[in-house]
Design a protein around this motif. Sequence first.
Motif, PDB file in Angstrom:
ATOM      1  N   TYR A  80      40.215  46.693   9.757  1.00  0.00           N
ATOM      2  CA  TYR A  80      40.448  45.808   8.668  1.00  0.00           C
ATOM      3  C   TYR A  80      40.696  44.324   9.137  1.00  0.00           C
ATOM      4  N   LEU A  81      40.943  43.887  10.295  1.00  0.00           N
ATOM      5  CA  LEU A  81      41.077  42.571  11.004  1.00  0.00           C
ATOM      6  C   LEU A  81      40.011  42.311  11.727  1.00  0.00           C
ATOM      7  N   ALA A  82      39.873  41.113  12.133  1.00  0.00           N
ATOM      8  CA  ALA A  82      38.734  40.584  13.167  1.00  0.00           C
ATOM      9  C   ALA A  82      39.500  39.565  13.951  1.00  0.00           C
ATOM     10  N   ASP A  83      38.771  39.058  14.862  1.00  0.00           N
ATOM     11  CA  ASP A  83      39.024  38.153  15.653  1.00  0.00           C
ATOM     12  C   ASP A  83      38.275  36.952  15.721  1.00  0.00           C
ATOM     13  N   GLU A  84      37.717  36.925  14.406  1.00  0.00           N
ATOM     14  CA  GLU A  84      36.614  35.529  14.090  1.00  0.00           C
ATOM     15  C   GLU A  84      37.506  34.400  13.793  1.00  0.00           C
ATOM     16  N   GLY A  85      37.023  33.333  13.889  1.00  0.00           N
ATOM     17  CA  GLY A  85      37.743  31.994  13.502  1.00  0.00           C
ATOM     18  C   GLY A  85      38.611  31.715  14.696  1.00  0.00           C
ATOM     19  N   LYS A  86      39.389  30.638  14.601  1.00  0.00           N
ATOM     20  CA  LYS A  86      40.231  30.113  15.413  1.00  0.00           C
ATOM     21  C   LYS A  86      41.722  30.096  15.155  1.00  0.00           C
ATOM     22  N   PRO A  87      42.565  29.995  15.859  1.00  0.00           N
ATOM     23  CA  PRO A  87      44.025  30.135  15.863  1.00  0.00           C
ATOM     24  C   PRO A  87      44.691  28.767  14.911  1.00  0.00           C
ATOM     25  N   ASN A  88      45.141  28.974  13.846  1.00  0.00           N
ATOM     26  CA  ASN A  88      45.592  27.715  13.112  1.00  0.00           C
ATOM     27  C   ASN A  88      47.031  27.485  13.183  1.00  0.00           C
ATOM     28  N   LEU A  89      47.401  26.214  13.112  1.00  0.00           N
ATOM     29  CA  LEU A  89      48.928  26.228  13.076  1.00  0.00           C
ATOM     30  C   LEU A  89      49.580  26.283  11.586  1.00  0.00           C
ATOM     31  N   LEU A  90      50.585  27.410  11.934  1.00  0.00           N
ATOM     32  CA  LEU A  90      51.190  27.679  10.785  1.00  0.00           C
ATOM     33  C   LEU A  90      52.680  27.676  10.541  1.00  0.00           C
TER      34      LEU A  90
END
Length: 291
Positions: free
Chosen positions: A186-196
């Motif tokens: 269901y989830l993937a490691d695509e993208g970059k870590p965003n500040l939340l």
Amino acid sequence: MKQESIRKALEETIGSRIRTIHEVQGGDIGVSLYVEAQDEQYFVKYRDDLSADVFLCEAEGLAVLQQSGGLSVPAVHYAGAIPGQTGGMIVLEWIERGPKTDSAEELLGQGLAAVHRQASVTGQYGFKQNNYIGVLPQSNRWDSSWVNFYREQRLLPLIKMAEEQGRLTEIRRKRFRQLLNKLDTYLADEGKPNLLHGDLWGGNWLADLDRKPILIDPAVYYGNREVELAFTELFGGFSHRFYAAYQEAYPLLPDYEERKPLYQLYYLMVHLIHFGEAYGPSVDRVLARYT
């Protein structure tokens, strides 16, 4: 704690005589106060049975959000132990509230997109320290895999807490086991870590008298921004103008809706642990959807 005791502690902390102090609404984890000193007004939150670390982490989160430049936060005057007392507190600038207008909502959406565009310098998910969501500990150990991070440091700790509280029925236990085993479908490691912000519900932002949005009560870390947006939709409090402004500034992936309930599960578990079985059916619905 008696008001005279907190008054003395505050006068020692801010170095000024207090003229007025009274309790106000604000947050679920402690006593909130309006404090007027000789030259300034403050918002104070304290709890005498809670570690000072909770308030230190809140201050750190506010500092990181301020540095991002996306949205404003209250200035922190003090965070840590209550002088001469047990427990901890945080002393913030007092912000006079204005209405949450359409323009404030638009600025919030634009500003949140700017916050989310701040990526982790390590390229990993997590944060430089653990912190708290409410009063629950939140693990932020760095991890290069978002799937692993969400499994190991978001869902698993809450599953354990729920188990200790006796809030895991046999069917919940079985479905959580199934979900964790196939989370990467269901989830993937695509993208970059965003500040939340990390805990962005309708009560954790306000508008000042200039109708400018202000963020409060963060639980910051670097993660997938879909988690943040999913939580804003869980209990409401955000208008169409907010989402439209965010989407224009930083569009979400088209299949975000497929993952949204899975990300809301984290916050539903937080509420199950905090507030009890009233949130159990919502947890069960999400688990049934994915298992």
